[in-house]
Design a protein around this motif. Structure first.
Motif, PDB file in Angstrom:
ATOM      1  N   LEU A   1     -42.380  44.428  47.203  1.00  0.00           N
ATOM      2  CA  LEU A   1     -41.348  45.439  47.121  1.00  0.00           C
ATOM      3  C   LEU A   1     -40.100  44.933  47.837  1.00  0.00           C
ATOM      4  N   SER A   2     -38.982  44.868  47.120  1.00  0.00           N
ATOM      5  CA  SER A   2     -37.734  44.383  47.709  1.00  0.00           C
ATOM      6  C   SER A   2     -37.098  45.413  48.618  1.00  0.00           C
ATOM      7  N   GLY A   3     -37.175  46.666  48.220  1.00  0.00           N
ATOM      8  CA  GLY A   3     -36.567  47.707  49.024  1.00  0.00           C
ATOM      9  C   GLY A   3     -36.836  49.075  48.441  1.00  0.00           C
ATOM     10  N   LEU A   4     -36.417  50.086  49.185  1.00  0.00           N
ATOM     11  CA  LEU A   4     -36.658  51.467  48.804  1.00  0.00           C
ATOM     12  C   LEU A   4     -35.388  52.257  49.076  1.00  0.00           C
ATOM     13  N   THR A   5     -34.956  53.082  48.125  1.00  0.00           N
ATOM     14  CA  THR A   5     -33.783  53.937  48.290  1.00  0.00           C
ATOM     15  C   THR A   5     -34.222  55.394  48.274  1.00  0.00           C
ATOM     16  N   LEU A   6     -33.806  56.137  49.289  1.00  0.00           N
ATOM     17  CA  LEU A   6     -34.090  57.566  49.376  1.00  0.00           C
ATOM     18  C   LEU A   6     -32.768  58.315  49.382  1.00  0.00           C
TER      19      LEU A   6
ATOM     20  N   SER B   1     -23.893  55.854  52.821  1.00  0.00           N
ATOM     21  CA  SER B   1     -25.149  55.112  52.700  1.00  0.00           C
ATOM     22  C   SER B   1     -25.392  54.244  53.923  1.00  0.00           C
ATOM     23  N   MET B   2     -26.640  53.955  54.132  1.00  0.00           N
ATOM     24  CA  MET B   2     -27.041  53.011  55.183  1.00  0.00           C
ATOM     25  C   MET B   2     -28.178  52.177  54.627  1.00  0.00           C
ATOM     26  N   ARG B   3     -28.210  50.951  55.046  1.00  0.00           N
ATOM     27  CA  ARG B   3     -29.303  50.053  54.669  1.00  0.00           C
ATOM     28  C   ARG B   3     -29.893  49.513  55.966  1.00  0.00           C
TER      29      ARG B   3
ATOM     30  N   LEU C   1     -34.712  49.459  53.576  1.00  0.00           N
ATOM     31  CA  LEU C   1     -34.744  50.882  53.287  1.00  0.00           C
ATOM     32  C   LEU C   1     -33.300  51.344  53.226  1.00  0.00           C
ATOM     33  N   GLU C   2     -32.933  51.990  52.115  1.00  0.00           N
ATOM     34  CA  GLU C   2     -31.576  52.497  51.953  1.00  0.00           C
ATOM     35  C   GLU C   2     -31.631  54.018  51.882  1.00  0.00           C
TER      36      GLU C   2
END
Length: 129
Positions: free
Chosen positions: A3-8, A35-37, A45-46
């Motif tokens: 998993l490269s990343g997750l956006t909520l 936004s924040m990463r 996590l974004e």
């Protein structure tokens, strides 16, 4: 597969910023007004601010920590609630293995002490043999 990343998505952007940087002490890679990463050791996590609450299907966010990371995180959670009082992040409870928090959008965030879980599974497997 990794998993490269997750956006909520959330309308409670500031609450996430506070909890994720103060309690979990995650490193910010990027921060804007909407936004924040955050760095998650090889993934990210974004959190994105949206104008209205997203429709959230029941979901969980689960983290695996080693014993020292888990103990430190539990202490940070305790201190966060002691210092700030009630929060939009609802503390469900913690024990030696798992700490659970519900975010403002209803997602369960579960933090697991994976060394304790591995030791329990190994002991259980040895008994069964």
């Amino acid at each position: 597969m990794k998993l490269s990343g997750l956006t909520l998505e959330t309308v409670y952007f500031e609450d996430y910023l506070s909890f994720l940087t103060e309690v979990l002490e995650l490193d910010l890679q990027e921060l804007t007004d909407i936004s924040m990463r955050l760095d998650l050791q090889g993934t990210w996590l974004e959190i994105k601010k949206v104008p209205s609450a997203p429709h959230t299907v029941a979901s969980n966010v689960e983290f695996s920590l080693d014993a020292s990371e888990y103990l430190a995180m539990k202490q940070k959670v305790d201190f966060f609630y002691y210092r700030k009082g009630p929060s939009r992040f609802l503390f469900l409870g913690a024990d030696r293995v798992t700490c659970e928090v519900v975010d403002p959008d209803g997602r369960v965030w579960r933090f697991k002490n994976h060394l304790h879980i591995d030791a329990t599974l190994t002991a259980t497997n040895e008994i069964l043999l």
